[in-house]
Design an enzyme around this catalytic site. Structure first.
Site, PDB file in Angstrom:
ATOM      1  N   CYS A  50       0.970  -1.146  -0.133  1.00 44.42           N
ATOM      2  CA  CYS A  50      -0.082   0.020  -0.038  1.00 44.42           C
ATOM      3  C   CYS A  50       0.809   1.188   0.089  1.00 44.42           C
ATOM      4  O   CYS A  50       2.189   1.186   0.149  1.00 44.42           O
ATOM      5  CB  CYS A  50      -0.905  -0.029   1.245  1.00 44.42           C
ATOM      6  N   GLY A  91      -0.909   0.122  -4.888  1.00 40.55           N
ATOM      7  CA  GLY A  91      -2.095  -0.638  -4.493  1.00 40.55           C
ATOM      8  C   GLY A  91      -3.198  -0.178  -5.454  1.00 40.55           C
ATOM      9  O   GLY A  91      -3.462   1.061  -5.606  1.00 40.55           O
ATOM     10  N   ASN A 146       1.077   1.378   6.111  1.00 45.33           N
ATOM     11  CA  ASN A 146       1.867   0.575   5.036  1.00 45.33           C
ATOM     12  C   ASN A 146       2.843  -0.027   5.752  1.00 45.33           C
ATOM     13  O   ASN A 146       3.771   0.378   6.394  1.00 45.33           O
ATOM     14  CB  ASN A 146       2.528   1.560   3.940  1.00 45.33           C
ATOM     15  N   GLY A 147       2.890  -1.589   5.597  1.00 40.18           N
ATOM     16  CA  GLY A 147       3.708  -2.520   6.175  1.00 40.18           C
ATOM     17  C   GLY A 147       3.019  -3.609   6.570  1.00 40.18           C
ATOM     18  O   GLY A 147       2.030  -3.906   6.314  1.00 40.18           O
ATOM     19  N   CYS A 165      13.744  -1.424   2.746  1.00 49.03           N
ATOM     20  CA  CYS A 165      13.583  -2.606   1.730  1.00 49.03           C
ATOM     21  C   CYS A 165      14.257  -2.123   0.278  1.00 49.03           C
ATOM     22  O   CYS A 165      14.022  -1.152  -0.116  1.00 49.03           O
ATOM     23  CB  CYS A 165      12.025  -2.414   1.477  1.00 49.03           C
ATOM     24  N   TYR A 183      11.863  -2.259  -7.829  1.00 51.28           N
ATOM     25  CA  TYR A 183      10.573  -2.608  -8.484  1.00 51.28           C
ATOM     26  C   TYR A 183       9.611  -1.742  -8.179  1.00 51.28           C
ATOM     27  O   TYR A 183       8.626  -1.015  -8.916  1.00 51.28           O
ATOM     28  CB  TYR A 183      10.200  -4.063  -8.313  1.00 51.28           C
ATOM     29  N   CYS A 214       9.091 -12.345   1.945  1.00 52.48           N
ATOM     30  CA  CYS A 214       9.248 -11.010   2.667  1.00 52.48           C
ATOM     31  C   CYS A 214       7.987 -10.981   3.811  1.00 52.48           C
ATOM     32  O   CYS A 214       6.797 -11.448   3.413  1.00 52.48           O
ATOM     33  CB  CYS A 214       8.974  -9.856   1.814  1.00 52.48           C
ATOM     34  N   CYS A 263      17.597  -3.914   3.656  1.00 49.65           N
ATOM     35  CA  CYS A 263      17.274  -5.177   4.151  1.00 49.65           C
ATOM     36  C   CYS A 263      17.164  -5.934   2.714  1.00 49.65           C
ATOM     37  O   CYS A 263      16.840  -5.609   1.640  1.00 49.65           O
ATOM     38  CB  CYS A 263      15.767  -5.157   4.376  1.00 49.65           C
ATOM     39  N   CYS A 287      15.079 -10.966   1.002  1.00 57.07           N
ATOM     40  CA  CYS A 287      14.455 -11.764   0.088  1.00 57.07           C
ATOM     41  C   CYS A 287      15.507 -12.322  -1.038  1.00 57.07           C
ATOM     42  O   CYS A 287      15.361 -13.478  -1.478  1.00 57.07           O
ATOM     43  CB  CYS A 287      13.726 -10.877  -0.947  1.00 57.07           C
TER      44      CYS A 287
END
Length: 583
Positions: free
Chosen positions: A86, A112, A186-187, A321, A327, A467, A518, A521
């Site tokens: 989001c 979103g 968001n999260g 992130c 992306y 994730c 982070c 992934c």
């Protein structure tokens, strides 16, 4: 309460807080109680909140029923990409706050597409409009007229199948004994289930399956004064990723978790209005000047006294992130203090240097692979051309002809340009490979258009881990790089060669900022290990629309996992449950 639009709020020095919380029962929400409360509220001159909703439950059920038709399919090719959950926005001190919020949500639509909402404050009343669908579907001129005031927060959300019910669309608004509060989040909270269970044991009743509702309950039961300390106290109990904006009758509050997983920036309009948003592209659209990020672990409070900065808790090493730069974010955004465009172009340049191949043309998988492809082409000295044309008008469902068409979903969205591809050795640049299903279809599509060779270049390292911090990714069993070598993936997708951006090269590019990202992934090493049953993706616990108990269980990952190294692709599970269903 009205803010002075022409004054520039000052930033006050940080203040440190520490607190504890005791849980207690909240008010009941039975039918009789609600009926009594409704009668009582009729005697109150001004309600604490007003809610206007688009897409009632019956509409959502009708839309879902269509998907059961044998000739109607879910459009799942986008599901072969990680999904950002989001985007949020908050505005204080502008007489057209809700309309600016609406425009900012348009700029964040890529974060979103399945639900949107805005909450504004007027005469100490929080008024809300939420709906299922795109921003342009949810809001109209008449709806915007119901959102007056000089403060507003907004939210766009993406969720997994079955969880886009109206009750889960944010911002959420709740009334408690000291007023009303709205929140957009968001999260993803990794300790959501434990917090919810504890709250329910103490009498809390939940109306949604969203982890964001836990935050509202923690605020409501807090004994702290003033309201700001309630937020601090609530956030001290949260673990995981959260970039949130809160709205009360007289304040706008922005909060970011201590690791800074998800982005949140602050800007200012020429009239002094303060703006918070997930990306700077939202600031650009509403002519707000980017000032800075909301720091990890920071609480920013905006009211008529100005802007005050508080430290939520001791600063940890940031773990932002990295996929925002690969992306999620738009190329014209500045995220975590770095221009996204420059990052992606550099990813492509590194690929060209480390994984060169003789080719005639470089193309991109639009839209997310375009900037990296430009970087690859420039460094390789080969022309970049539009070999794939993307249709932006394909919905999530469509009617397939009875005569089956191979790769129908990809062909609807991506059209090859034969004049560019025929007889050529083609390099195709994409941002990532998740399951590998879409990549194989794209390779086949290009070869059917007459390409002599197809060489795939991926502008990120192989994704080997799910994730848990606000991104919708499949389980590790579904991630093709967690169970196949690069050569095996190449054979699976049918390309003549395949190369990923090297993990070490990615970190070297980031330089001194490298430890602040982070990479879970890519490495399987998590800054915050999931504990017990944690919410993996979206809010599809129980929306009552689709899915069985088995599919609900399949959306939860139990235990934790260790990963030996990036190269060997081997995951060791301490605990494991079957999660074979593809959402």
């Amino acid at each position: 309460m009205a803010a002075t639009a022409t004054s520039t709020p000052t930033v006050k020095p940080p203040v440190f807080f520490s607190s504890t919380t005791r849980l207690c029962s909240l008010s009941p929400t039975s039918h009789d109680f609600n009926k009594l409360l409704s009668n009582l509220l009729k005697t109150i001159p001004k309600p604490l909140q007003i809610t206007y909703s688009k897409n009632p439950l019956s509409d959502v059920i009708r839309e879902t029923t269509k998907n059961s038709d044998n000739n109607s399919l879910n459009f799942n090719d986008d599901d072969d990409k990680p999904r950002e959950e989001c985007g949020v926005v908050g505005i204080y001190g502008d007489p057209e706050a809700s309309r600016l919020c609406y425009l900012a949500l348009h700029a964040l639509q890529h974060r979103g597409q399945e639900g949107a909402g805005i909450v504004s404050v007027h005469d100490n009343v929080l008024q809300s409009v939420t709906g299922v669908g795109l921003v342009s579907d949810v809001f109209s001129e008449s709806k915007m007229d119901k959102l007056p005031g000089d403060m507003a927060i907004g939210h766009v959300r993406y969720s997994t199948a079955g969880s886009s019910m109206l009750k889960n669309v944010q911002p959420f608004v709740a009334a408690y004994r000291f007023g009303s509060v709205g929140v957009a989040h968001n999260g993803n909270l990794v300790n959501y289930q434990a917090l919810r269970a504890e709250l329910e044991e103490n009498g809390s009743i939940f109306n949604t399956s969203s982890d964001t509702e836990v935050v509202l309950h923690l605020i409501a039961i807090s004994k702290a004064r003033p309201f700001l300390l309630r937020i601090v106290e609530a956030c001290e109990k949260l673990e995981g990723a959260y970039s949130m904006v809160f709205l009360t009758e007289d304040k706008l509050v922005a909060v970011r978790d201590p690791f800074g997983f998800r982005p949140l920036v602050m800007g200012r309009r020429s009239n002094g209005a303060v703006v918070f948003a997930s990306e700077t592209c939202a600031l650009d659209l509403i002519e707000a000047t980017y000032e800075r990020e909301v720091y990890p672990g920071e609480v920013l409070v905006v009211d008529k006294e100005g802007v005050q900065s508080l430290c939520l808790m001791p600063h940890l090493e940031p773990k932002s992130c990295i996929f925002e730069h690969i992306y999620f974010a738009l190329p014209n955004s500045i995220v975590f203090g770095r221009p996204v465009y420059e990052s992606r172009r550099a990813f492509g340049e590194i690929l060209a240097m480390e994984s060169p191949v003789d080719c005639d043309v470089v193309i991109a998988v639009p839209d997310s692979g375009v900037v990296a492809a430009l970087g690859y082409a420039a460094k390789a000295g080969v022309a970049f051309q539009l070999g794939l044309i993307r249709s932006h008008y394909v919905g999530r469902t469509f009617i397939e002809p009875s005569q089956k068409i191979r790769d129908f979903g990809v062909k609807l969205k991506l059209s090859p340009v034969r004049a560019v591809l025929e007889g050529k050795r083609v390099v195709v640049v994409d941002d990532s490979i998740v399951r590998g299903t879409t990549a194989s279809k794209i390779v086949r599509l290009i070869k059917e258009a007459g390409a002599k060779e197809v060489h795939m270049r991926i502008a990120s390292p192989p994704i080997i881990g799910s994730c848990y911090y606000g991104v919708d990714t499949p389980s590790a069993e579904e991630l093709i790089s967690s169970r196949m070598s690069v050569e095996e993936i190449r054979e699976f997708i049918g390309s003549d060669s395949l190369a990923f951006l090297r993990f070490d090269s990615l970190k070297n590019l980031l330089g001194d900022d490298s430890p602040n990202f982070c990479y879970a992934c890519f490495s399987g090493k998590y800054p915050i290990e999931p504990k017990g049953k944690v919410k993996r993706v979206g809010d599809f616990l129980d929306d009552g629309l689709s899915g069985s108990l088995e599919s609900i269980d399949g959306g939860w990952i139990q235990g934790t996992r260790d990963q030996k190294g990036v190269g060997d692709r081997t995951l060791n599970w301490k605990e494991e449950i079957n999660s074979s269903q593809v959402i």
